[in-house]
Motif scaffolding. Sequence first.
Motif, PDB file in Angstrom:
ATOM      1  N   ARG A 241       0.834  -1.212   0.000  1.00 56.58           N
ATOM      2  CA  ARG A 241       0.000   0.000   0.000  1.00 56.58           C
ATOM      3  C   ARG A 241       0.859   1.249   0.000  1.00 56.58           C
ATOM      4  O   ARG A 241       0.548   2.247  -0.667  1.00 56.58           O
ATOM      5  N   GLY A 242       1.951   1.244   0.766  1.00 57.44           N
ATOM      6  CA  GLY A 242       2.833   2.413   0.801  1.00 57.44           C
ATOM      7  C   GLY A 242       3.512   2.666  -0.530  1.00 57.44           C
ATOM      8  O   GLY A 242       3.650   3.820  -0.960  1.00 57.44           O
ATOM      9  N   PHE A 243       3.928   1.591  -1.186  1.00 60.76           N
ATOM     10  CA  PHE A 243       4.611   1.756  -2.474  1.00 60.76           C
ATOM     11  C   PHE A 243       3.653   2.264  -3.548  1.00 60.76           C
ATOM     12  O   PHE A 243       3.992   3.175  -4.314  1.00 60.76           O
ATOM     13  N   LEU A 244       2.467   1.710  -3.611  1.00 59.12           N
ATOM     14  CA  LEU A 244       1.526   2.104  -4.660  1.00 59.12           C
ATOM     15  C   LEU A 244       0.958   3.506  -4.443  1.00 59.12           C
ATOM     16  O   LEU A 244       0.612   4.192  -5.410  1.00 59.12           O
ATOM     17  N   SER A 245       0.894   3.961  -3.214  1.00 51.93           N
ATOM     18  CA  SER A 245       0.271   5.262  -2.939  1.00 51.93           C
ATOM     19  C   SER A 245       1.266   6.411  -2.875  1.00 51.93           C
ATOM     20  O   SER A 245       0.887   7.563  -3.113  1.00 51.93           O
ATOM     21  N   GLY A 246       2.538   6.131  -2.553  1.00 57.92           N
ATOM     22  CA  GLY A 246       3.452   7.256  -2.332  1.00 57.92           C
ATOM     23  C   GLY A 246       4.784   7.177  -3.020  1.00 57.92           C
ATOM     24  O   GLY A 246       5.605   8.090  -2.851  1.00 57.92           O
ATOM     25  N   ARG A 248       7.409   6.315  -6.571  1.00 61.95           N
ATOM     26  CA  ARG A 248       7.466   6.426  -8.021  1.00 61.95           C
ATOM     27  C   ARG A 248       7.325   5.044  -8.657  1.00 61.95           C
ATOM     28  O   ARG A 248       7.647   4.030  -8.025  1.00 61.95           O
ATOM     29  N   PRO A 249       6.882   4.970  -9.906  1.00 66.59           N
ATOM     30  CA  PRO A 249       6.720   3.654 -10.574  1.00 66.59           C
ATOM     31  C   PRO A 249       8.048   3.089 -11.054  1.00 66.59           C
ATOM     32  O   PRO A 249       8.243   2.816 -12.242  1.00 66.59           O
ATOM     33  N   ILE A 250       8.982   2.946 -10.122  1.00 68.06           N
ATOM     34  CA  ILE A 250      10.303   2.394 -10.431  1.00 68.06           C
ATOM     35  C   ILE A 250      10.559   1.240  -9.464  1.00 68.06           C
ATOM     36  O   ILE A 250      10.367   1.383  -8.254  1.00 68.06           O
ATOM     37  N   ILE A 251      11.002   0.112  -9.995  1.00 70.44           N
ATOM     38  CA  ILE A 251      11.311  -1.057  -9.174  1.00 70.44           C
ATOM     39  C   ILE A 251      12.773  -1.424  -9.392  1.00 70.44           C
ATOM     40  O   ILE A 251      13.215  -1.599 -10.531  1.00 70.44           O
ATOM     41  N   PRO A 274       9.366   9.576  -1.985  1.00 65.94           N
ATOM     42  CA  PRO A 274       9.570  10.986  -2.358  1.00 65.94           C
ATOM     43  C   PRO A 274      10.821  11.614  -1.769  1.00 65.94           C
ATOM     44  O   PRO A 274      11.292  12.642  -2.280  1.00 65.94           O
ATOM     45  N   ASN A 275      11.382  11.016  -0.702  1.00 61.24           N
ATOM     46  CA  ASN A 275      12.613  11.549  -0.113  1.00 61.24           C
ATOM     47  C   ASN A 275      13.868  10.894  -0.690  1.00 61.24           C
ATOM     48  O   ASN A 275      14.949  11.035  -0.119  1.00 61.24           O
ATOM     49  N   THR A 314       9.213   1.312 -14.747  1.00 62.80           N
ATOM     50  CA  THR A 314      10.642   1.273 -15.059  1.00 62.80           C
ATOM     51  C   THR A 314      11.298   0.252 -14.132  1.00 62.80           C
ATOM     52  O   THR A 314      11.098   0.289 -12.907  1.00 62.80           O
ATOM     53  N   ILE A 315      12.073  -0.639 -14.719  1.00 59.11           N
ATOM     54  CA  ILE A 315      12.742  -1.692 -13.956  1.00 59.11           C
ATOM     55  C   ILE A 315      14.243  -1.429 -13.994  1.00 59.11           C
ATOM     56  O   ILE A 315      14.848  -1.392 -15.080  1.00 59.11           O
TER      57      ILE A 315
END
Length: 363
Positions: A241-246, A248-251, A274-275, A314-315
């Motif tokens: 939940r934390g990753f999907l809500s806050g 970036r779409p980078i793994i 974000p930090n 982005t991977i």
Amino acid sequence: MFKWKKAADNKLKRKQSMTMLVGDENESTEEEEIDLADSDEGSNRNRFREFRQEDLLNPSFSVGQVFGTVELVRKAIIEYNLRDRVEFKMPRNDRKRVKAHCAEGCSWNFYASMDSRTNCFLVKTYNGHHNCQKKWMIKTCTSKWLAEKYLETFRADNKMTLPNFARIVQKEWNLTPSRTKLWRARKFALQTIYGDELKQYSQLWDYGQELRRSNPGSNFYLNLTEGAFSSCYLSLDAYKRGFLSGCRPIIFLDGCHLKTKFGGQLLTAVGMDPNDCIFLIAFAVVEVESLLSWKWFLHSLKDDLSIDNTFPWTIMIDNQKGLIPAVAQVFPEAEHKFCEAFVRKFPSPFQRLQPQKPVVDMC
């Protein structure tokens, strides 16, 4: 008249016994009072020196000394043995009596047995004089004894080497145990601290069930091969939940070796918050790092995050075994990037790539 004479004789014997036990000049000031029942004269109160658990740090004996259990007697003799660097023999060692003597020709001897009046072990014979030679290697200096003594030392420094361990033992005890004995002692200490690794694997089912109960939404997959551990996958609901809500779409994907008894590989997937800090998403433990293990991990991660369209993602990867083709198959439309630090450290795998194709994006 006859009954009065019998009572007087018993009283005289009791006084003689009390004088022999209490009249020791070296008796400690810290003594415990023990009540002794008397059928003829009522209750009588004698004073005996009790050996406590904290006395094991520097044990000393005297006639009339009281031990609560036979185990405490044995521990005290072993500690005294190692502290003075002498080799004892115990020809009598059972639940009712303990007898110990030093080497042949040495006058040191010790005898304690169960006393019915105190219901404890009472030292009845003791000669503390030594005329033997001290030794550097003692049989009672076992690996289990060393592990018990230095348990907190290994808890503070679990990577202490055997040479350092040997120097510490020699400095504190003037003993030189063998390298094999030191290795077993370190093994027992670490096993006590971290537990038995083999038994911990049998608790994985209970761990997964408790994880699903206490943290609903979490996923824990466990795979077995012929009844033995093969791989496992873990992702907590709060991570997803934390990753999907806050984030970036980078793994970011990476793997490393596990330096444990059974080895294995740790596969991880992290994001960036974000930090610009690392944010854990999921991880897995597999036997080897290969195309199949990476595909299984990426499929589990993709289903966990409910990713249907891979185009916005982005991977970030490096040149791990089987990772590049696995990402291409599971995330075909995603942007594939390489870590800049990895490219600078290992430039040869990327020299064959076309110059117009971006291989470095961010670190």
